[in-house]
Scaffold this motif. Structure first.
Motif, short mmCIF file in Angstrom:
data_model
loop_
_atom_site.label_atom_id
_atom_site.label_comp_id
_atom_site.label_asym_id
_atom_site.label_seq_id
_atom_site.Cartn_x
_atom_site.Cartn_y
_atom_site.Cartn_z
N LYS A 218 -8.16 5.14 1.28
CA LYS A 218 -7.14 4.42 -0.04
C LYS A 218 -6.77 5.34 -0.35
O LYS A 218 -5.07 5.02 -0.88
CB LYS A 218 -8.25 3.94 -0.56
CG LYS A 218 -9.59 3.23 -0.50
CD LYS A 218 -9.23 1.57 -0.64
CE LYS A 218 -10.44 1.04 -0.74
NZ LYS A 218 -10.97 0.18 0.65
N ARG A 219 -6.46 7.15 -0.41
CA ARG A 219 -5.52 7.53 -0.96
C ARG A 219 -4.59 7.39 -0.43
O ARG A 219 -3.64 8.21 -1.05
CB ARG A 219 -6.23 8.53 -2.20
CG ARG A 219 -7.13 8.04 -2.95
CD ARG A 219 -7.98 9.13 -3.81
NE ARG A 219 -6.61 10.11 -5.04
CZ ARG A 219 -6.95 11.61 -4.52
NH1 ARG A 219 -7.57 11.75 -3.54
NH2 ARG A 219 -6.22 11.76 -5.46
N HIS B 68 -6.48 -0.43 2.38
CA HIS B 68 -6.24 1.02 2.12
C HIS B 68 -5.62 0.79 1.39
O HIS B 68 -5.24 1.47 -0.40
CB HIS B 68 -4.93 1.45 2.53
CG HIS B 68 -5.30 2.04 4.85
ND1 HIS B 68 -6.25 3.13 4.60
CD2 HIS B 68 -4.61 1.09 5.50
CE1 HIS B 68 -6.08 2.72 6.34
NE2 HIS B 68 -5.74 1.71 6.27
N VAL B 69 -6.38 -0.62 0.10
CA VAL B 69 -5.83 -0.86 -1.31
C VAL B 69 -7.54 -1.29 -2.02
O VAL B 69 -8.69 -2.05 -1.57
CB VAL B 69 -4.51 -1.71 -1.41
CG1 VAL B 69 -4.50 -2.23 -3.22
CG2 VAL B 69 -3.27 -1.58 -0.89
N ASN C 71 0.85 -1.06 -0.09
CA ASN C 71 -0.54 -0.32 -0.06
C ASN C 71 1.09 1.54 0.17
O ASN C 71 0.11 2.22 -0.50
CB ASN C 71 -0.83 0.34 1.06
CG ASN C 71 -1.97 1.60 1.56
OD1 ASN C 71 -2.69 1.13 0.43
ND2 ASN C 71 -1.48 1.99 2.56
N PHE D 250 1.36 4.18 -2.57
CA PHE D 250 1.28 4.56 -3.93
C PHE D 250 -0.23 4.30 -4.54
O PHE D 250 -0.91 3.79 -3.91
CB PHE D 250 1.62 2.86 -4.18
CG PHE D 250 3.35 2.45 -3.62
CD1 PHE D 250 4.36 2.75 -4.44
CD2 PHE D 250 3.87 1.87 -2.56
CE1 PHE D 250 5.33 2.05 -4.31
CE2 PHE D 250 4.46 0.84 -2.35
CZ PHE D 250 6.24 1.38 -3.59
CA LIG Z 1 -3.86 2.96 -0.91
#
Ligand SMILES: [Ca+2]
Length: 635
Positions: A246-247, A290-291, A164, A256
Motif C-alpha cells: 500500500k505504501r 495499493h490503496v 494511488n 500518495f
Molecule cells: Ca498507495
C-alpha cells in the motif's frame, strides 16, 4: 453547461480553488439503467487512432509484403517500448462509427491526463498535471467534444484514473544526493526531503512552470506523498492499511499518502472536475489494491455521491484490483455499492483463454460462477465483474494476445462469445476484432522479449510511419518505424470486413435483443455424443450453455476445437423449450453470408427431440471455433 464554457475559455486551472463545481444535473447525460446492457471496449489512446488513417493504406496484404528491405525488428521494438506513437483523442472520435458498427456501447479510454514531458509514459499512468489533458493526445476541448459526439451515438465514455500515485514528478533527496528509487522504509518511517523535477527532468528548488513538478498546487506539498521508497508491490496483507504494497512507490511513480484525508479530498476534487467538465459516464480506477480498503471506500463514495448530483445515478466505478479473485472480492465486499465491479484480471482471465482454445475443461470457467466460488454464486449475478480476455498488462499469464497463437484467424471469437454471453460486463480489448497478434510466427525468433514484454499487447492500430520524437513538440522520430499492427509500419488495420469484426458485430446484435443473454441465470449444459449418456465433456468439444430469464431460454454453443468440426445432442430445459428452437446467430454465416451452405442459418428451426426422458437439440458439424445461438422465443 456554463461550467464547461467557463472552464474551456480559460487556461486549465492551477489550483482546485479556481474550480466551482456545478451542483445540478442540467444538461448532463444520465447513467444507464443496468451496466450489464453495455459492451465495453478498452483502448490506449496513444495506440488506437490518430485520425489520419485515410492518408494511409489498409493492411490487406501479408505483412511480409509491406515491410521494407531494411526492416529491423529491434527498431520496431524500440519504437513500441520507448516512444509515443501519436494516437489522438480526435482519432477516437473519428472511429465512433467503426465502434458503433462493432456493437460497442461504452469506451474505456486509457488515461489521457498530462504526463511528464520527456517521459515515455505513453500509457498515461504517470500523471504530472491532474487537471490537464496531455498535449500529445489533444486538448480538454477535444475530450469534451469526444464525449458529446459519443453520447449522440449512444456510446458512453469511461475515463481511466489513478489516485494511488502520481508520475515521477520528484526525486528523493538523501544526504544531499538525488535518488530515484531508494530502499523501502517500513511504516511509520519515511524519507524526509524531496527535490521536484522540472520540465527537463532536472532538480529544482521551486515549482513555477507548467512542466515543473506536479499540478494542481494542492499536490505540491511533500506531505501529500508517502515517501517510503521502492518496496515490493505484493508484500503484506491485503487488509492492512500500512502494508508495504500500500505504501510503496510504484517503481518511480510516487505513492500518495492517502492516509491523509486532505490528500484524498484533493484527488477526489480533481476527478469530480473531470466528470463535470466532460460529462463522462464512469471511471476505471487504476491500482486500487495499493490503496487501503477504507480509503478506497471513502474516495469512491465521494465520487459516486457527486455524480448523483449531476443526475448520474449509477456512475460506473470499476476497480483494477491485482492479485487474484480473493483480493478483488475483498474490495467488492467492503466497498459494496461504492464500487460497481472489479476487472476480471485474475485467475479467470487465463482460464477463459484456455477454455476458448480448447485446452481446459469448460467447467473450470463455469465453476467460477458456482455457489462455492470465492466471487460468489453466479459471480453475484453478473454486474460485479468486467470480463477480460486480453488487456494491456496481462498481470497473470503470458504477455501475448489470444490471437498470437490461434489456430485460425477467427479462433478468438470463441473467447469473445464466452465473454458476451456469460454473466458479467464484457470488455473487448482494442484490436481483438482485427485478431491483432504481432508478427507472423516465422519472424518471432528475431523479436526481443517476445512473450515477455507488455509492449506486444500494445501495437498501434493506426500504424504510423514513425513514432513521435521525445517531448511534446509534435515532431517525428524519423529514424524509427511506427509500431504498427502485425509488425509493420505505415499501414492501419481498421477493417470492417475482417472476419472477426463481422463475427463480433453479429453476436453483439443479438446480445442487445435478448435480455436472457444479459441478465439470465446461467447453466453449463450436458450433452451426449454418439448416444453416450448426457454428461459434461472436457476440453476441445462443443461448449453449450443456457441463459434463462423467466420463460426465455437462449442456448449458446461454441466449438472449442480449433481444428475439427464438433457436435452432440445438447440438453435443453424441457419445461421451457419443448417444441422447437430457432437459430438467432451463426458466426460462420455472419462472416460470409453469400457462401454459407450449413444447416443452421439464422432463422432455421431445430426440433427439440427426446431421449431417455431428456429434451435435447441435435447439433451436428459445427465448424472449428464457430458459434451458434438458439432461442425458444425468437424476436
Ligand atoms: Ca498507495
Amino acid at each position: 453547461m456554463t461550467f464547461v464554457k467557463y472552464m474551456l475559455s480559460n487556461e486549465r486551472p492551477e489550483s482546485l480553488r479556481d474550480i466551482i463545481l456545478p451542483r445540478d444535473a442540467d444538461g448532463y447525460y444520465p447513467s444507464p439503467a443496468d451496466w450489464r446492457d453495455e459492451v465495453l471496449y478498452f483502448l490506449l489512446p496513444d495506440r488506437f487512432s490518430d485520425g489520419n488513417e485515410h492518408n494511409r493504406p489498409l493492411l490487406r496484404q501479408h505483412p511480409s509484403e509491406v515491410r521494407p528491405h531494411n526492416w529491423n525488428w529491434q527498431d520496431w521494438f524500440n519504437s513500441g517500448s520507448g516512444c509515443w506513437q501519436g494516437g489522438k483523442i480526435n482519432g477516437i472520435r473519428t472511429k465512433l462509427d467503426y465502434l458503433n458498427d462493432l456493437g460497442i456501447t461504452a469506451i474505456w479510454i486509457g488515461p489521457i491526463f498530462k504526463q511528464r514531458n520527456l517521459s515515455g509514459t505513453y500509457h498515461g499512468y504517470g500523471i504530472q498535471d491532474f487537471l490537464d489533458v496531455d498535449p500529445r493526445f489533444g486538448t480538454r476541448e477535444d475530450l469534451v467534444w469526444l464525449v458529446y459526439e459519443a453520447h449522440k451515438k449512444g456510446i458512453r465514455i469511461i475515463l481511466d484514473i489513478i489516485f494511488n500515485h502520481s508520475g515521477a514528478n520528484w526525486d528523493y533527496l538523501i544526504d544531499g544526493n538525488i535518488v530515484s528509487e531508494p530502499d523501502y522504509l517500513d511504516s511509520p518511517y519515511k524519507y524526509k526531503d524531496i527535490a521536484w523535477r522540472n520540465n527537463w527532468e532536472q532538480p529544482i528548488d521551486g515549482i513555477s512552470g507548467k512542466g515543473d513538478g506536479v499540478w494542481p498546487r494542492e499536490l505540491q506539498d511533500k506531505d501529500c506523498y508517502t515517501r517510503a521508497g521502492k518496496g515490493d508491490l505484493g508484500a503484506g496483507e491485503i487488509e492492512e492499511t500500512t502494508a508495504q504494497h500500500k505504501r510503496t512507490d510504484f517503481f518511480s511513480f510516487r505513492d500518495f499518502d492517502t492516509t491523509n484525508n486532505q490528500v484524498l479530498t484533493f484527488l477526489a476534487e480533481c476527478y469530480k472536475y473531470w466528470i463535470a467538465l466532460t460529462d463522462c459516464d464512469g471511471f476505471r480506477i487504476d491500482t486500487l489494491k495499493h490503496v487501503s480498503l477504507e480509503e478506497a471506500r471513502d474516495f469512491c463514495g465521494s465520487i459516486k455521491e457527486y455524480a448523483v448530483k449531476l443526475g448520474k445515478h449509477d456512475f460506473f466505478l470499476v476497480g483494477e484490483v491485482a492479485g487474484g479473485d480473493y483480493n478483488a472480492n475483498r474490495y467488492l465486499d467492503v466497498l459494496t455499492h461504492n464500487l460497481n465491479a472489479a476487472l476480471d484480471i485474475g485467475e479467470m482471465r487465463s482460464v477463459l483463454c484456455d477454455v476458448a482454445r480448447g485446452l481446459t475443461d469448460p467447467q473450470a470457467y463455469f465453476n467460477g460462477f458456482s455457489w462455492n466460488d470465492v466471487m460468489g454464486s453466479h459471480r453475484k449475478i453478473g454486474n460485479r465483474h468486467v470480463s477480460i480476455l486480453n488487456d494491456h498488462d496481462h498481470v497473470w499469464g503470458e504477455k501475448l494476445r489470444f490471437s498470437s497463437h490461434a489456430s485460425s484467424l477467427h479462433q478468438v471469437i470463441v473467447g469473445v462469445a464466452l465473454q458476451l454471453f456469460t454473466l458479467g460486463i464484457p470488455c473487448i480489448y482494442y484490436g481483438t476484432e482485427q485478431a491483432l497478434s504481432g508478427p507472423e510466427e516465422s519472424e518471432r525468433v528475431w523479436i526481443p522479449y517476445w512473450g515477455n514484454s507488455d509492449v506486444y499487447l500494445r501495437e498501434a492500430m493506426f500504424g504510423p510511419e514513425h513514432p513521435l520524437d521525445e517531448g511534446d513538440n509534435g515532431n517525428l522520430k524519423n529514424d524509427l518505424p511506427g509500431f504498427g499492427p502485425y509488425g509493420t509500419s505505415g499501414y492501419h488495420c481498421f477493417d470492417q470486413e475482417h472476419p472477426v469484426f463481422k463475427r463480433i458485430a453479429s453476436l453483439n446484435e443479438i446480445r442487445k435483443i435478448y435480455p436472457s443473454l444479459r441478465y439470465g441465470r446461467q447453466y453449463l449444459r450436458p450433452f451426449s455424443i454418439l448416444d453416450s449418456p448426457f454428461e459434461y465433456h472436457g476440453a476441445g468439444e462443443i461448449i453449450p450453455w443456457a441463459r434463462v430469464l423467466d420463460d426465455e431460454e437462449t442456448l449458446c454453443i461454441v466449438n472449442s476445437s480449433g481444428s475439427e468440426t464438433r457436435g452432440g445432442d445438447v440438453m435443453v430445459d424441457a419445461g421451457l423449450s419443448n417444441y422447437k428452437m430457432t437459430v438467432v446467430a451463426n458466426t460462420e454465416q455472419a462472416a460470409d453470408p453469400q457462401n454459407y451452405r450449413g444447416v443452421y442459418p439464422v432463422g432455421a428451426q431445430v426440433d427439440v427431440c427426446w431421449k431417455d426422458g431428456v429434451a435435447y437439440v441435435p447439433i451436428r458439424d459445427l465448424p472449428p471455433s464457430e458459434v451458434i445461438v438458439l432461442t425458444n422465443y425468437p424476436r
